[in-house]
Write an enzyme that holds these catalytic residues in place. Structure first.
Site, PDB file in Angstrom:
ATOM      1  N   ILE B 483      -6.215   5.408   1.300  1.00 36.35           N
ATOM      2  CA  ILE B 483      -4.820   5.640   0.902  1.00 36.35           C
ATOM      3  C   ILE B 483      -4.017   4.346   0.926  1.00 36.35           C
ATOM      4  O   ILE B 483      -2.799   4.352   1.068  1.00 36.35           O
ATOM      5  CB  ILE B 483      -4.157   6.733   1.763  1.00 36.35           C
ATOM      6  CG1 ILE B 483      -4.192   6.380   3.259  1.00 36.35           C
ATOM      7  CG2 ILE B 483      -4.849   8.060   1.549  1.00 36.35           C
ATOM      8  CD1 ILE B 483      -3.404   7.368   4.135  1.00 36.35           C
ATOM      9  N   THR B 485      -5.156   1.847   2.929  1.00 37.70           N
ATOM     10  CA  THR B 485      -5.374   1.341   4.279  1.00 37.70           C
ATOM     11  C   THR B 485      -6.480   0.299   4.351  1.00 37.70           C
ATOM     12  O   THR B 485      -6.501  -0.510   5.276  1.00 37.70           O
ATOM     13  CB  THR B 485      -5.750   2.517   5.186  1.00 37.70           C
ATOM     14  OG1 THR B 485      -6.757   3.285   4.497  1.00 37.70           O
ATOM     15  CG2 THR B 485      -4.563   3.409   5.447  1.00 37.70           C
ATOM     16  N   GLY B 526      -9.142   8.148  10.108  1.00 36.22           N
ATOM     17  CA  GLY B 526      -9.987   7.866   8.951  1.00 36.22           C
ATOM     18  C   GLY B 526     -11.006   6.771   9.202  1.00 36.22           C
ATOM     19  O   GLY B 526     -12.202   6.941   8.927  1.00 36.22           O
ATOM     20  N   GLY B 718      -3.531   3.585  12.077  1.00 37.33           N
ATOM     21  CA  GLY B 718      -2.657   3.839  10.923  1.00 37.33           C
ATOM     22  C   GLY B 718      -1.247   4.226  11.308  1.00 37.33           C
ATOM     23  O   GLY B 718      -0.314   4.039  10.531  1.00 37.33           O
ATOM     24  N   GLU B 719      -1.088   4.780  12.490  1.00 37.66           N
ATOM     25  CA  GLU B 719       0.233   5.254  12.894  1.00 37.66           C
ATOM     26  C   GLU B 719       0.791   4.521  14.107  1.00 37.66           C
ATOM     27  O   GLU B 719       1.970   4.666  14.430  1.00 37.66           O
ATOM     28  CB  GLU B 719       0.178   6.767  13.160  1.00 37.66           C
ATOM     29  CG  GLU B 719      -0.053   7.546  11.878  1.00 37.66           C
ATOM     30  CD  GLU B 719      -0.638   8.924  12.115  1.00 37.66           C
ATOM     31  OE1 GLU B 719       0.012   9.909  11.772  1.00 37.66           O
ATOM     32  OE2 GLU B 719      -1.768   9.014  12.632  1.00 37.66           O
TER      33      GLU B 719
END
Lengths: 328, 758
Positions: B483, B485, B526, B718-719
């Site tokens: 996405i 990333t 992911g 990612g977060e």
């Protein structure tokens, strides 16, 4: 988007005549505002007259020592012009504080003057808006109106004019030159171009049907220090919550003259004669700047979320005037 | 159909490939040259028609009349679909799904009835030969509604507040340990503050879009999705067809941020219209439609109560979240859940409550839970530190728990203190103005702030296939998504390293539901999940190659001891002998070899508390006249296990940090409580940071070993970047001005009235 027809104007007079001939016809220049509004079907022209190829792209010296800015001069070019940067730095600052580089490359001088409000209810087709659908009501009153007017608004409309450039031009006492469908031309102060909303917020200018802006005339640069201060929610690419264009001429500690205009606060670029009068002939200093700011905002009123703008405008004016009044 | 979404590096052979190296994105060249096609751009053999969604102009009620005659007669129009003629679909079902996973796969019918549940809910789909014709005709549809009063103000006195049965991701709604009330009452130092966070919208650069095509009973959808299995199941359940008959293709995704985890109206609309017309149909949400139809972060009020002794040791922590939800489908952002693991205190209570509104449902917006929860908790810690006269870092150090304070298990690894110390050193934290509002440069007030970051580490079950052909070329396949990333790149790195081949020998094929299933991109899992599956597939493949090499009659390595096998430099080394994989495979497996590996959440997720940690530092300047708050610089220091690719990881971190800057300073989707519509639904009026807002954002990773989560030792990142970063900015504004704003975003109008004049 509704289907529409298109023509490229052959000449100035022909362009004006073509727009005057059929209701629902509009000029298209940079298209940065009109095309967005057409996609949302807020503007629904049946015919477009493309004026991009008309010979209106020059910035020329006037015999009086000012500049004549062709209506099609892109905002980027105008901001970068060395004569503008040297003699009217206020205008360059205002232009560069507006939109993004890409938009400024496309947006024209006249189009910038004629851009429409960013009131979110104007954009919401399913909601009443007197500017979009005359007589339907104003959804911004009683709604989310943090970005709205504190000066010059009416019961019918509290939307603000979004331009930065026009605020600087107002402070510079610019004039607008137009051509009408019969070929007659006229020139008048920029302050007379935009109308206050009153009961007819959908009628935004004093231009006649088909009347086309051909140039903006800047008088010789006024004496004094020029400053444009734009206050906004992020550092770039945001409309003004409040902006101030100030020109203050100080000699020997005394203010000889001042020009003040404000943006983001009214349905038109707001010229403040009250503020100017408060300064003229007075000793420069923070107190007189504060008094001028108070005078400029004496008629301000706001409902709802925009109430903060009165004090914000006062503080911004006070500070910008004080900086402009500093002896260099 | 030729596949145009097999991604391979274009970098020179010999470039660093190993895991942990800052490898350039292998899909970079495709993207910057426009060859990577996004969902709406996908080209099919048959021309796809264009669908345009018309949304409801009321927020609650029903359609009384719908006149589509003029639209149907408009030029180019092929179909006008409304609830009267849309194919039958499964019912939407209850507000809460029986099990947690079903929320991702449930039927999400569109144009299913005359009921309007939220403003801008689709009421018609117009399909035409061109987009402009479809959009133009949509305007000709005449609707008459019976509007009903709705609930649009979570703070209204008659708001319906209730306790959900669980939070998002299945966490318990409440947690209670010890006796909070007593400990708080007895605490000599107390903080009791309420923080408000607004609705926020994800707005990935690529809007939600789909092209649907039927071949008999089989549906193929090109869309922009994070998790293909969810889209496949969601479509199958909505259309009441077998998931085997749904293929979802999503090789390139222009951002997801949690808004592309489930099927949305454009995809269902495209599938329905394509079925009716017997030809492909493409539908995208417009930017304006995204705000109501593609998820949002709910608006919240969070009350934090902290009790401490005079040395700053917490004795009581309470985090009570009251969040908006939708009447027809529940979503409970788990904002108090990070509080369960961050600081030690013997007495603690966390709670989630909901207020029903007549809006669409909230969704998983980047770091659900932490992003909003830490904005409150980490500001509260700053406030407490000031009360105590302690440095905010010292306060946090004094409350560092030895074990997970609520689960009473060990942390798999926890380097929060190291992050704070390292960050303080790099940032120059010692220069922080101790007294708020005390540092001035010209007309600017300068302040420093910091906050801790914590983000749960997950693993999503899934598998991957790795094949090697007779020339030694490797192909990695999974229904995983990239996405933006860097998934393509890290999977190539993992396969290249594990098989000892150059990166240029590895192709990666993702984003097709016909490939081995993964948990997709979501929850920051992911990278760990899919690279674990690839790693395991490579191990199996290595064994296959080595066994065949040792046993095949034509193998030059025949008879070697396979326990000594090494894969390096494009060769298989067995003892003192070696052979290039190409020439070896050609002889021993001319059709190539293939292996599938899987990843599963092991027992260690139960026996350890697994999180990534970090510390954010921000310097801001606030204009003393206007209150304009502007970031000057920002640093994040993170300990997040093994970093597979520092280059793509850095992008993730600074993107997340900037996300937090937006949450602190400007992001807000305004809900008009009179009409129930999102007012500022475009990117001119919904502000996110632009370049000028984010000068000098830097991210640093500390080396960290963590063998509990997965064999690669990686943790989700990612977060992590937007966990706590907003609080660091908010705390810096307080430090600069002495003005504490608890109502986010912190716009200038909330600051300047408190600042001195002149």
């Amino acid at each position: 988007m509704k289907p529409f027809t298109y023509e490229r104007a052959a000449g100035l007079r022909e362009a004006a005549a073509a727009v005057a001939a059929r209701p629902g016809t509009k000029f298209i220049a940079g298209g940065t505002n009109l095309i967005d509004l057409m996609k949302l079907e807020i503007e629904q022209p049946i015919h477009l007259v493309d004026i991009n190829r008309l010979p209106l792209r020059l910035i020329e010296e006037t015999p009086e020592g000012g500049l004549r800015i062709g209506a099609q001069v892109p905002n980027s070019d105008l901001a970068a012009d060395m004569r503008v940067r040297r003699r009217y730095p206020l205008l360059s600052q205002a232009l560069l504080s507006g939109a993004s580089a890409q938009l400024r490359n496309k947006a024209s001088t006249a189009g910038n003057l004629l851009q429409r409000t960013r009131c979110p209810y104007f954009y919401e087709r399913g909601m009443p808006c007197n500017k979009r659908d005359p007589g339907s009501g104003c959804s911004a009153r009683g709604g989310f109106n943090r970005l709205h007017a504190i000066l010059g608004a009416s019961e019918a409309c509290i939307a603000v004019h979004p331009s930065d450039m026009a605020v600087a031009m107002t402070a510079l006492d610019a004039r607008v030159e137009t051509i009408q469908s019969d070929g007659r031309t006229r020139a008048f102060p920029l302050g007379e171009l935009h109308r206050l909303p009153g009961t007819t917020p959908h009628i935004e200018t004093t231009l006649a049907a088909g009347e086309m802006i051909t140039a903006v005339i800047l008088p010789p640069p006024p004496p004094g220090r020029q400053l444009y201060r734009k206050v906004r929610d992020r550092a770039s690419y945001a409309f003004a919550l409040v902006s101030v264009a100030a020109i203050v001429d100080v000699a020997a500690g005394r203010i000889r003259s001042a020009r003040i205009a404000m943006g983001g606060v009214a349905p038109k670029p707001w010229h403040s004669a009250e503020g100017e009068r408060a300064l003229a002939g007075r000793a420069a200093g923070d107190e007189i700047c504060a008094a001028a700011a108070d005078a400029a905002l004496s008629g301000a009123r706001a409902e709802g979320h925009a109430a903060f703008k009165i004090e914000l405008a006062r503080r911004t004016l006070r500070r910008t005037l004080a900086e402009a009044a500093q002896d260099v | 159909m030729a596949k145009d979404y097999i991604v391979q590096t274009t970098s020179r052979p010999g470039a660093a490939t190993a895991i942990g190296q800052p490898v350039d994105r292998i899909d970079g060249a495709l993207k910057v040259t426009g060859r990577a096609r996004y969902a709406y751009e996908h080209r099919l053999d048959r021309a796809a028609a264009f669908g345009y969604i018309l949304g409801a102009s009321i927020a609650k009620g029903r359609i009384l009349e719908i006149d589509t005659g003029d639209a149907e007669r408009a030029p180019g129009v092929i179909l006008v679909m409304t609830h009267r003629n849309a194919p039958s679909q499964a019912a939407f079902g209850p507000a809460v799904t029986p099990t947690v996973p079903e929320v991702f796969t449930r039927a999400r019918p569109v144009l299913a009835s005359e009921r309007i549940r939220y403003h801008d809910e689709p009421v018609a789909l117009v399909v035409a030969e061109t987009f402009e014709e479809a959009r133009g005709a949509a305007r000709l549809i005449r609707l008459r509604y019976a509007s009903e009063p709705g609930a649009f103000d979570a703070a209204a006195p008659n708001a319906e507040i209730y306790r959900p049965e669980r939070t998002n991701a299945g966490f318990p709604t409440d947690s209670i340990l010890g006796d909070f009330d007593r400990a708080f009452a007895e605490a000599p130092v107390k903080l009791d503050a309420v923080y408000a966070t607004p609705f926020e919208s994800h707005n990935p650069m690529e809007p939600h879009a789909a092209i649907a095509e039927w071949d008999g009973d089989r549906l193929t959808v090109h869309t922009s999705a994070q998790t293909l299995a969810n889209i496949q199941a969601g479509l199958a359940n909505t259309l009441r067809i077998s998931p085997q008959n749904v293929r979802v293709i999503s090789p390139f995704i222009g951002g997801g941020f949690g808004s592309k985890l489930i099927v949305h109206p454009e995809t269902v609309c495209a599938a329905l219209a394509a079925r009716v017309l017997g030809r492909p149909v493409r539908v995208a949400l417009t930017r304006q439609q995204m705000f109501a139809n593609a998820g949002h972060r709910p608006a919240m009020k969070q009350r934090i109560r902290l009790g401490a002794d005079r040395d700053g040791r917490l004795t009581a922590i309470e985090h009570e979240v009251t969040s908006s939800t939708s009447r027809f489908e529940e979503f409970t952002e788990q904002s108090a859940v990070p509080t369960r693991a961050l600081y030690a205190a013997a007495n603690r209570r966390t709670m989630h409550r909901l207020v029903r509104l007549d809006t669409n449902r909230g969704e998983w917006m980047r770091a659900p839970g932490e992003a909003s929860g830490l904005l409150a908790l980490e500001c509260a810690m700053d406030e407490l530190a000031e009360q105590l006269g302690l440095d905010p870092i010292e306060l946090r150090i004094r409350n560092e728990p030895e074990r997970d304070p609520e689960r009473n298990v060990a942390f798999s690894s926890r380097n929060l203190i190291a992050c704070m110390r390292d960050g303080a050193e790099r940032f120059g934290w010692r220069d922080r103005p101790v007294k708020p509002g005390s540092r001035r440069e010209g007309r600017k007030l300068i302040g420093y702030g910091m906050a801790a970051a914590i983000r749960a580490n997950y693993l999503g079950p899934g598998s991957a296939r790795v094949a090697i052909d007779a020339r030694g070329q490797v192909t990695v396949q999974a229904d995983m998504t990239d996405i933006g990333t860097g998934t393509y790149t890290i999977l190539a790195q993992v396969a290249a390293e594990r098989l000892g081949v150059p990166l240029s020998a590895v192709k990666v094929e993702l984003g097709d539901s016909s490939l081995p299933r993964t948990a997709g991109s979501g929850g920051s899992w992911g990278a760990s999940s899919s690279s674990t599956a690839v790693h395991n597939a490579c191990l199996i493949l290595r064994e296959q190659i080595a066994s065949a090499a040792a046993s095949h009659e034509r193998s030059p390595l025949r008879g070697a001891n396979i326990s000594e096998a090494r894969f390096e430099g494009g060769k298989l080394h067995l003892g003192s002998r070696s052979e290039s994989l190409g020439s070896l495979l050609e002889r021993i497996a001319p059709d190539g070899l293939m292996a599938e590996g899987s990843a599963a959440r092991g027992e260690t997720y139960r026996t350890y508390s697994q999180h990534a940690f970090g510390a954010h530092f921000a310097e801001v300047a606030v204009d003393i006249d206007t209150g304009e708050p502007r970031l000057r610089r920002m640093l994040g220091v993170f300990a997040a296990g093994r970093i597979l690719n520092p280059k793509t990881a850095r992008s993730q971190m600074i993107g997340g940090m900037i996300w937090g800057v937006g949450a602190a300073l400007m992001e807000e989707t305004v809900l008009d409580p009179r009409h129930g519509h999102f007012v500022n639904r475009d990117l001119a009026e919904y502000h996110v940071p632009v370049h000028a807002d984010v000068p000098g954002v830097e991210a640093v990773f500390l080396p960290e070993e963590d063998d509990k989560g997965n064999p690669l030792g990686a943790k989700g990142i990612g977060e992590l970047g937007n966990c706590g970063s907003g609080a660091a900015v908010a705390n810096a504004i307080y430090n600069a001005t002495g003005v504490r704003v608890r109502d986010f975003p912190i716009t200038l109008d909330k600051i300047f009235p408190e600042l001195p004049v002149g």
